[in-house]
Motif scaffolding. Structure first.
Motif, PDB file in Angstrom:
ATOM      1  N   LEU A 226       0.820  -1.210   0.000  1.00  0.00           N
ATOM      2  CA  LEU A 226       0.000   0.000   0.000  1.00  0.00           C
ATOM      3  C   LEU A 226       0.853   1.258   0.000  1.00  0.00           C
ATOM      4  O   LEU A 226       0.470   2.268  -0.598  1.00  0.00           O
ATOM      5  N   GLN A 227       1.987   1.224   0.688  1.00  0.00           N
ATOM      6  CA  GLN A 227       2.853   2.396   0.720  1.00  0.00           C
ATOM      7  C   GLN A 227       3.441   2.700  -0.655  1.00  0.00           C
ATOM      8  O   GLN A 227       3.832   3.832  -0.928  1.00  0.00           O
ATOM      9  N   GLY A 228       3.491   1.706  -1.514  1.00  0.00           N
ATOM     10  CA  GLY A 228       4.046   1.912  -2.850  1.00  0.00           C
ATOM     11  C   GLY A 228       3.048   2.426  -3.866  1.00  0.00           C
ATOM     12  O   GLY A 228       3.410   2.672  -5.016  1.00  0.00           O
ATOM     13  N   SER A 229       1.788   2.578  -3.464  1.00  0.00           N
ATOM     14  CA  SER A 229       0.764   3.023  -4.414  1.00  0.00           C
ATOM     15  C   SER A 229      -0.237   3.941  -3.714  1.00  0.00           C
ATOM     16  O   SER A 229      -1.024   3.480  -2.877  1.00  0.00           O
ATOM     17  N   ILE A 230      -0.199   5.222  -4.057  1.00  0.00           N
ATOM     18  CA  ILE A 230      -1.151   6.189  -3.494  1.00  0.00           C
ATOM     19  C   ILE A 230      -2.571   5.862  -3.955  1.00  0.00           C
ATOM     20  O   ILE A 230      -3.540   5.967  -3.186  1.00  0.00           O
ATOM     21  N   LYS A 231      -2.705   5.454  -5.206  1.00  0.00           N
ATOM     22  CA  LYS A 231      -4.027   5.127  -5.754  1.00  0.00           C
ATOM     23  C   LYS A 231      -4.675   3.979  -4.991  1.00  0.00           C
ATOM     24  O   LYS A 231      -5.866   4.023  -4.650  1.00  0.00           O
ATOM     25  N   LEU A 232      -3.868   2.944  -4.715  1.00  0.00           N
ATOM     26  CA  LEU A 232      -4.388   1.796  -3.969  1.00  0.00           C
ATOM     27  C   LEU A 232      -4.739   2.197  -2.539  1.00  0.00           C
ATOM     28  O   LEU A 232      -5.735   1.715  -1.981  1.00  0.00           O
ATOM     29  N   GLN A 233      -3.959   3.091  -1.939  1.00  0.00           N
ATOM     30  CA  GLN A 233      -4.263   3.586  -0.593  1.00  0.00           C
ATOM     31  C   GLN A 233      -5.601   4.304  -0.564  1.00  0.00           C
ATOM     32  O   GLN A 233      -6.420   4.079   0.337  1.00  0.00           O
ATOM     33  N   LEU A 234      -5.836   5.173  -1.550  1.00  0.00           N
ATOM     34  CA  LEU A 234      -7.090   5.929  -1.588  1.00  0.00           C
ATOM     35  C   LEU A 234      -8.282   4.996  -1.762  1.00  0.00           C
ATOM     36  O   LEU A 234      -9.323   5.168  -1.123  1.00  0.00           O
ATOM     37  N   LYS A 235      -8.129   3.998  -2.629  1.00  0.00           N
ATOM     38  CA  LYS A 235      -9.212   3.022  -2.808  1.00  0.00           C
ATOM     39  C   LYS A 235      -9.474   2.259  -1.507  1.00  0.00           C
ATOM     40  O   LYS A 235     -10.630   1.995  -1.145  1.00  0.00           O
ATOM     41  N   SER A 236      -8.397   1.915  -0.812  1.00  0.00           N
ATOM     42  CA  SER A 236      -8.537   1.188   0.452  1.00  0.00           C
ATOM     43  C   SER A 236      -9.216   2.048   1.513  1.00  0.00           C
ATOM     44  O   SER A 236     -10.049   1.555   2.284  1.00  0.00           O
ATOM     45  N   TYR A 237      -8.877   3.340   1.546  1.00  0.00           N
ATOM     46  CA  TYR A 237      -9.535   4.237   2.507  1.00  0.00           C
ATOM     47  C   TYR A 237     -11.024   4.364   2.222  1.00  0.00           C
ATOM     48  O   TYR A 237     -11.847   4.392   3.150  1.00  0.00           O
ATOM     49  N   VAL A 238     -11.383   4.439   0.944  1.00  0.00           N
ATOM     50  CA  VAL A 238     -12.805   4.498   0.581  1.00  0.00           C
ATOM     51  C   VAL A 238     -13.515   3.236   1.062  1.00  0.00           C
ATOM     52  O   VAL A 238     -14.611   3.292   1.635  1.00  0.00           O
ATOM     53  N   ALA A 239     -12.872   2.068   0.864  1.00  0.00           N
ATOM     54  CA  ALA A 239     -13.465   0.797   1.313  1.00  0.00           C
ATOM     55  C   ALA A 239     -13.610   0.763   2.830  1.00  0.00           C
ATOM     56  O   ALA A 239     -14.625   0.290   3.361  1.00  0.00           O
ATOM     57  N   VAL A 240     -12.605   1.302   3.540  1.00  0.00           N
ATOM     58  CA  VAL A 240     -12.670   1.328   5.010  1.00  0.00           C
ATOM     59  C   VAL A 240     -13.815   2.199   5.482  1.00  0.00           C
ATOM     60  O   VAL A 240     -14.593   1.823   6.380  1.00  0.00           O
ATOM     61  N   PHE A 241     -13.960   3.397   4.889  1.00  0.00           N
ATOM     62  CA  PHE A 241     -15.043   4.294   5.299  1.00  0.00           C
ATOM     63  C   PHE A 241     -16.413   3.709   4.976  1.00  0.00           C
ATOM     64  O   PHE A 241     -17.360   3.841   5.770  1.00  0.00           O
ATOM     65  N   LEU A 242     -16.537   3.047   3.821  1.00  0.00           N
ATOM     66  CA  LEU A 242     -17.811   2.415   3.481  1.00  0.00           C
ATOM     67  C   LEU A 242     -18.131   1.278   4.456  1.00  0.00           C
ATOM     68  O   LEU A 242     -19.277   1.140   4.906  1.00  0.00           O
ATOM     69  N   GLY A 243     -17.120   0.460   4.779  1.00  0.00           N
ATOM     70  CA  GLY A 243     -17.332  -0.625   5.730  1.00  0.00           C
ATOM     71  C   GLY A 243     -17.684  -0.123   7.118  1.00  0.00           C
ATOM     72  O   GLY A 243     -18.589  -0.649   7.776  1.00  0.00           O
ATOM     73  N   ALA A 244     -16.970   0.923   7.569  1.00  0.00           N
ATOM     74  CA  ALA A 244     -17.261   1.496   8.887  1.00  0.00           C
ATOM     75  C   ALA A 244     -18.654   2.110   8.921  1.00  0.00           C
ATOM     76  O   ALA A 244     -19.381   1.981   9.909  1.00  0.00           O
ATOM     77  N   GLY A 245     -19.037   2.748   7.810  1.00  0.00           N
ATOM     78  CA  GLY A 245     -20.388   3.331   7.749  1.00  0.00           C
ATOM     79  C   GLY A 245     -21.461   2.272   7.785  1.00  0.00           C
ATOM     80  O   GLY A 245     -22.492   2.433   8.470  1.00  0.00           O
ATOM     81  N   GLY A 246     -21.241   1.165   7.053  1.00  0.00           N
ATOM     82  CA  GLY A 246     -22.221   0.083   7.049  1.00  0.00           C
ATOM     83  C   GLY A 246     -22.359  -0.569   8.421  1.00  0.00           C
ATOM     84  O   GLY A 246     -23.472  -0.836   8.881  1.00  0.00           O
ATOM     85  N   MET A 247     -21.240  -0.794   9.087  1.00  0.00           N
ATOM     86  CA  MET A 247     -21.298  -1.368  10.434  1.00  0.00           C
ATOM     87  C   MET A 247     -21.941  -0.395  11.421  1.00  0.00           C
ATOM     88  O   MET A 247     -22.605  -0.819  12.362  1.00  0.00           O
ATOM     89  N   SER A 248     -21.735   0.896  11.203  1.00  0.00           N
ATOM     90  CA  SER A 248     -22.346   1.890  12.089  1.00  0.00           C
ATOM     91  C   SER A 248     -23.857   1.897  11.960  1.00  0.00           C
ATOM     92  O   SER A 248     -24.574   2.092  12.936  1.00  0.00           O
ATOM     93  N   LEU A 249     -24.353   1.681  10.739  1.00  0.00           N
ATOM     94  CA  LEU A 249     -25.796   1.609  10.545  1.00  0.00           C
ATOM     95  C   LEU A 249     -26.399   0.434  11.308  1.00  0.00           C
ATOM     96  O   LEU A 249     -27.494   0.522  11.856  1.00  0.00           O
ATOM     97  N   MET A 250     -25.663  -0.679  11.351  1.00  0.00           N
ATOM     98  CA  MET A 250     -26.161  -1.842  12.069  1.00  0.00           C
ATOM     99  C   MET A 250     -26.215  -1.630  13.561  1.00  0.00           C
ATOM    100  O   MET A 250     -26.934  -2.321  14.281  1.00  0.00           O
ATOM    101  N   ALA A 251     -25.448  -0.639  14.055  1.00  0.00           N
ATOM    102  CA  ALA A 251     -25.480  -0.343  15.484  1.00  0.00           C
ATOM    103  C   ALA A 251     -26.843   0.168  15.925  1.00  0.00           C
ATOM    104  O   ALA A 251     -27.174   0.116  17.107  1.00  0.00           O
TER     105      ALA A 251
END
Length: 254
Positions: A226-251
């Motif tokens: 991930l440190q070798g690719s900014i693009k992959l990092q940004l995609k991963s951050y988007v996935a993390v925020f979407l996952g955290a948002g989905g789990m938050s809705l289930m709360a």
């Protein structure tokens, strides 16, 4: 999203005495100490596993007394041997880290699953149970996917993998069965129940927060891939925020 707020609600309940429960935020204290203890267990387990799995490495000084006339040949041999040893040690240390993470994460999820199952089994509100079942299924599915990935990275033997999967699978049903068995004597608003479940929720929250931020997210985002690719990092951050948002809705239902 739901474990720590639930702990605050329980330990600040009007059913508990003013002293000491309403005079100090015990939930935050227990969560903080739980995170620190998890870090301690994580660190000590890594040290123990590293010493246990470490193989003998030939010290560099042992090559110094060789034949000086064959220095160029010896240096070339040592240079290649040193690189091979470095790669092997790096792989072994990474594998040890994966195994420690898998074990600590399994422990945290097992405790958390028993507490959730206990609350669900002891509940007498059928309207609440329906939503809770749906939320619990998604919750356990995503937790299982995360734990399964860690177990695969740890490269355990089949028997150990099966044992870890078994314990993950049975802890929530065990908690539900225990809650149903205790439903006749268990009262959600009794002081003992509020204190016990509140403290368990706080400890689970601290453990899971540490594992999520330090052993899972931080490890992945600081990895060379991930440190070798900014693009992959940004995609991963988007996935993390979407996952955290989905789990938050289930709360909302959990």
């Amino acid at each position: 999203m739901h474990v720590l707020p639930d702990s605050f609600d329980m330990l600040w309940s009007d059913c508990l005495k003013e002293k000491p429960w309403h005079e100090f935020p015990f939930s935050g204290l227990v969560a903080m100490f739980s995170a620190i203890i998890t870090m301690m267990v994580d660190s000590l387990a890594t040290s123990i596993y590293t010493k246990k799995c470490r193989t003998g490495v030939i010290p560099e000084s042992s090559h110094a007394g060789g034949d000086q006339e064959m220095g160029a040949v010896n240096f070339g041999h040592f240079h290649g041997h040193h690189h091979a040893e470095t790669k092997t040690e790096s792989k072994e240390s990474q594998l040890v880290r994966y195994r420690v993470v898998a074990m600590v994460l399994e422990l945290g999820i097992v405790v958390h699953s028993v507490v959730i199952g206990l609350g669900m089994g002891a509940s007498n509100n059928t309207c609440t149970i329906r939503g809770l079942i749906a939320a619990l299924c998604f919750h356990q599915m995503f937790e299982g996917m995360g734990l399964g990935g860690c177990i695969l990275q740890a490269e355990y033997k089949f028997l150990k993998k099966a044992i870890m999967v078994f314990f993950f699978s049975v802890t929530t049903p065990f908690g539900i069965a225990l809650g149903i068995a205790m439903s006749t004597t268990y009262t959600e608003n009794s002081p003992s129940a509020l204190i016990t479940v509140g403290l368990l929720n706080a400890s689970s929250a601290g453990l899971l927060i540490y594992m999520a931020l330090v052993d899972l997210l931080s490890t992945d985002f600081m990895s060379p891939r991930l440190q070798g690719s900014i693009k992959l990092q940004l995609k991963s951050y988007v996935a993390v925020f979407l996952g955290a948002g989905g789990m938050s809705l289930m709360a909302k239902w959990a």
